[in-house]
Design an enzyme around this catalytic site. Structure first.
Site, PDB file in Angstrom:
ATOM      1  N   GLY A  72      69.607  35.542  54.820  1.00 59.07           N
ATOM      2  CA  GLY A  72      70.875  35.231  55.348  1.00 59.07           C
ATOM      3  C   GLY A  72      71.923  35.410  54.352  1.00 59.07           C
ATOM      4  O   GLY A  72      73.045  35.947  54.219  1.00 59.07           O
ATOM      5  N   ASN A 152      77.141  26.275  61.283  1.00 56.89           N
ATOM      6  CA  ASN A 152      75.720  25.683  61.044  1.00 56.89           C
ATOM      7  C   ASN A 152      75.695  24.091  60.939  1.00 56.89           C
ATOM      8  O   ASN A 152      74.840  23.540  61.419  1.00 56.89           O
ATOM      9  CB  ASN A 152      75.045  26.035  59.755  1.00 56.89           C
ATOM     10  CG  ASN A 152      75.890  25.971  58.609  1.00 56.89           C
ATOM     11  OD1 ASN A 152      77.085  26.697  58.699  1.00 56.89           O
ATOM     12  ND2 ASN A 152      75.809  25.553  57.478  1.00 56.89           N
ATOM     13  N   GLN A 180      73.169  31.528  62.758  1.00 62.19           N
ATOM     14  CA  GLN A 180      73.008  30.509  63.434  1.00 62.19           C
ATOM     15  C   GLN A 180      72.791  30.793  65.059  1.00 62.19           C
ATOM     16  O   GLN A 180      72.349  30.418  65.876  1.00 62.19           O
ATOM     17  CB  GLN A 180      73.870  29.156  63.387  1.00 62.19           C
ATOM     18  CG  GLN A 180      73.860  28.528  61.901  1.00 62.19           C
ATOM     19  CD  GLN A 180      72.632  27.648  61.822  1.00 62.19           C
ATOM     20  OE1 GLN A 180      71.935  27.263  62.929  1.00 62.19           O
ATOM     21  NE2 GLN A 180      71.969  27.501  60.662  1.00 62.19           N
ATOM     22  N   SER A 200      69.144  35.945  59.671  1.00 61.74           N
ATOM     23  CA  SER A 200      68.017  35.320  58.778  1.00 61.74           C
ATOM     24  C   SER A 200      66.944  35.243  59.722  1.00 61.74           C
ATOM     25  O   SER A 200      66.935  34.432  60.546  1.00 61.74           O
ATOM     26  CB  SER A 200      68.570  34.002  58.051  1.00 61.74           C
ATOM     27  OG  SER A 200      67.591  33.324  57.547  1.00 61.74           O
ATOM     28  N   GLY A 201      65.705  35.480  59.078  1.00 65.83           N
ATOM     29  CA  GLY A 201      64.619  34.950  59.803  1.00 65.83           C
ATOM     30  C   GLY A 201      64.280  33.468  59.835  1.00 65.83           C
ATOM     31  O   GLY A 201      63.946  33.187  61.131  1.00 65.83           O
ATOM     32  N   HIS A 202      64.310  32.821  59.019  1.00 67.98           N
ATOM     33  CA  HIS A 202      63.792  31.414  59.116  1.00 67.98           C
ATOM     34  C   HIS A 202      64.666  30.491  59.979  1.00 67.98           C
ATOM     35  O   HIS A 202      64.245  29.282  60.037  1.00 67.98           O
ATOM     36  CB  HIS A 202      63.547  30.858  57.774  1.00 67.98           C
ATOM     37  CG  HIS A 202      64.992  30.405  56.887  1.00 67.98           C
ATOM     38  ND1 HIS A 202      65.013  28.879  56.804  1.00 67.98           N
ATOM     39  CD2 HIS A 202      65.745  30.963  56.414  1.00 67.98           C
ATOM     40  CE1 HIS A 202      66.244  29.084  56.278  1.00 67.98           C
ATOM     41  NE2 HIS A 202      66.772  30.249  55.741  1.00 67.98           N
ATOM     42  N   THR A 238      60.442  47.576  47.376  1.00 68.87           N
ATOM     43  CA  THR A 238      59.314  47.614  48.341  1.00 68.87           C
ATOM     44  C   THR A 238      59.842  46.596  49.674  1.00 68.87           C
ATOM     45  O   THR A 238      59.801  45.461  49.301  1.00 68.87           O
ATOM     46  CB  THR A 238      58.066  47.364  47.708  1.00 68.87           C
ATOM     47  OG1 THR A 238      58.096  48.323  46.669  1.00 68.87           O
ATOM     48  CG2 THR A 238      56.822  47.762  48.900  1.00 68.87           C
ATOM     49  N   CYS A 326      74.533  13.442  49.009  1.00 71.29           N
ATOM     50  CA  CYS A 326      73.649  13.860  48.383  1.00 71.29           C
ATOM     51  C   CYS A 326      72.546  15.128  48.837  1.00 71.29           C
ATOM     52  O   CYS A 326      72.281  15.845  48.152  1.00 71.29           O
ATOM     53  CB  CYS A 326      72.330  12.880  48.164  1.00 71.29           C
ATOM     54  SG  CYS A 326      73.191  11.255  47.560  1.00 71.29           S
TER      55      CYS A 326
HETATM   56  C1  LIG Z   1      71.038  29.431  56.388  1.00 65.34           C
HETATM   57  C2  LIG Z   1      72.346  30.245  56.679  1.00 65.34           C
HETATM   58  C3  LIG Z   1      72.616  31.160  55.833  1.00 65.34           C
HETATM   59  C4  LIG Z   1      71.781  31.428  54.621  1.00 65.34           C
HETATM   60  O1  LIG Z   1      70.477  32.112  55.113  1.00 65.34           O
HETATM   61  P1  LIG Z   1      69.168  32.357  54.078  1.00 65.34           P
HETATM   62  O2  LIG Z   1      68.378  33.110  54.920  1.00 65.34           O
HETATM   63  O3  LIG Z   1      68.832  30.753  53.850  1.00 65.34           O
HETATM   64  O4  LIG Z   1      69.551  32.721  52.828  1.00 65.34           O
HETATM   65  C5  LIG Z   1      73.860  31.679  55.895  1.00 65.34           C
HETATM   66  N1  LIG Z   1      74.621  31.382  56.917  1.00 65.34           N
HETATM   67  C6  LIG Z   1      74.473  30.501  57.882  1.00 65.34           C
HETATM   68  C7  LIG Z   1      75.482  30.239  58.765  1.00 65.34           C
HETATM   69  C8  LIG Z   1      73.146  29.669  57.570  1.00 65.34           C
HETATM   70  O5  LIG Z   1      72.863  28.702  58.429  1.00 65.34           O
END
Ligand SMILES: *Cc1c(COP(=O)(O)O)cnc(C)c1O
Length: 393
Positions: A72, A152, A180, A200-202, A238, A326
């Site tokens: 992302g 987020n 999100q 973003s994948g995760h 790649t 923190c």
């Molecule tokens: C997590 C997040 C990102 C960043 O994505 P990454 O894959 O961790 O670099 C960007 N924008 C939002 C709103 C996110 O929640």
């Protein structure tokens, strides 16, 4: 104690079993470089194009409009820097919001140091931008509007189709950070008139370090990464085939399951929100009451420090997050909570619980049972709380 209950899906998600299963052969069996001309390379190339079609279909785009990135943050950087560089002859003004992810905000700060002017829109107390503010911010030299699809931290969903319509009327490129929203809210780049979109994948059951950007045909974007001719020379390097396969599968699954998962998440989320607000005094919901992500619960508690709450929750086997100091590595509380008007002390006492497909009703019950005594215990250590209680008695 091991985490038993994971409620921090907005930070990251586990990789779904179905996603991992699709990915595994691409580490060992189908390991070819997609640029090769031999059989094992053709398997990689086929998988790459299949995943591209899966992502495109999920947002109603064309496969040729999807480019894979390393996440992302990279997609956000590419959208902003890429459009800014490609369009600098036309103008130097960009409009965004005060509540974007740092991948957007810090890229904007960088662009400001390099000759661009950026307007950061305020949001209302629920975290929504006002269309009047956006209209008023547009100048003849505005080249790009970047407004996140859903936040987020507080889960607020922006009026994306309205923004897209306005941007189109004014001839301004429109980017949205949909990291999100993807897989949680229906997205249609045609109907919403979106020109660029980051995912973003995760955040949706695929691995960390893989993402994608949608770039509408005809929109000019300069690449960030130079090298080989991968991704039509828009993103050298790649291709991360296992990651790309995982992202394609995760997107497909999330979108297909939305009709079943969304109402289930919303029900759990609302039970969590009301269960907390009804049992814990001096607590307040942050973010929009209805236009919010199906899995997002963000609540502020007066008289306590979010960090201590997270530690006690962790000790009770519950993983959550907070808008306090923190966590973000700085002393300032969350810029999002400050932007919706929370005073510093309330922003510090916030708790974010984010749910997804793998959460259960029993987990909601357990959190509703364990949270109130934790808040009470922390408040009993607060001199300010003691003072308030004395005044009441
Ligand atoms: C997590 C997040 C990102 C960043 O994505 P990454 O894959 O961790 O670099 C960007 N924008 C939002 C709103 C996110 O929640």
């Amino acid at each position: 104690m091991k985490t038993k209950i994971y409620m921090d899906h907005a930070a990251t998600t586990p990789v779904r079993q179905e996603v991992l299963a699709e990915m595994l052969p691409y580490f060992t069996e189908h390991y070819g470089n997609a640029s090769g001309i031999y059989v094992v390379a053709k398997e990689s190339k086929k998988a790459l194009e299949h995943a591209r079609a899966q992502v495109a279909e999920a947002i109603h785009a064309k496969p040729t409009e999807i480019y894979f990135t390393a996440g992302g943050s990279e997609s956000d950087n590419m959208a902003l820097r890429g459009v800014a560089e490609a369009m600098q002859q036309k103008g130097n003004h960009i409009i965004t919001t005060k509540i974007e992810h740092h991948a957007i905000l810090h890229t904007c700060e960088y662009l400001e140091k390099h000759g661009f002017a950026v307007t950061y829109l305020d949001v209302d107390e629920n975290g929504k931008i006002r269309m009047e503010d956006l209209k008023a911010a547009i100048r003849p030299e505005t080249i790009l509007i970047s407004v996140m699809f859903a936040n987020n931290e507080i889960g607020t969903i922006q009026p994306i189709a309205e923004i897209g319509k306005l941007a189109k009327e004014k001839g301004i490129v429109f980017h949205t950070d949909a990291v999100q929203a993807m897989g949680h809210v229906p997205i249609d780049v045609e109907q919403m008139q979106i020109d660029l979109l980051s995912i973003s994948g995760h955040k949706l059951g695929a691995p960390k370090g893989i993402g994608a950007i949608y770039i509408r045909t005809g929109i000019k974007v300069c690449p960030l990464i130079f090298g080989g001719a991968q991704e039509k020379k828009m993103r050298a390097g790649t291709e991360n085939i296992p990651g790309i396969v995982g992202l394609g599968k995760a997107v497909e699954l999330a979108v297909a399951e939305m009709p079943e998962v969304t109402p289930r998440l919303e029900k759990m989320r609302d039970r969590l929100i009301h269960g907390i607000l009804d049992t814990i005094p001096y607590s307040k919901l942050n973010g929009h009451p209805t236009d919010r992500l199906p899995g997002n619960c963000n609540i502020s508690f007066e008289f306590i420090e979010g960090e201590s709450m997270l530690l006690l929750l962790d000790a009770a086997g519950i993983a959550a997050s907070s808008g306090s100091a923190c966590t973000s590595g700085s002393l300032d509380p969350s810029h999002v909570l400050l932007a919706i008007g929370l005073p510093h002390e309330k922003a510090h006492g916030s708790l974010r619980l984010t749910l997804d497909w793998d959460n259960t009703d029993a987990e909601i019950d357990e959190v509703l049972q364990k949270l109130p005594p934790i808040v009470q215990r922390l408040r009993e250590m607060s001199p300010l709380y003691e003072e308030i209680m004395k005044q009441q008695n």
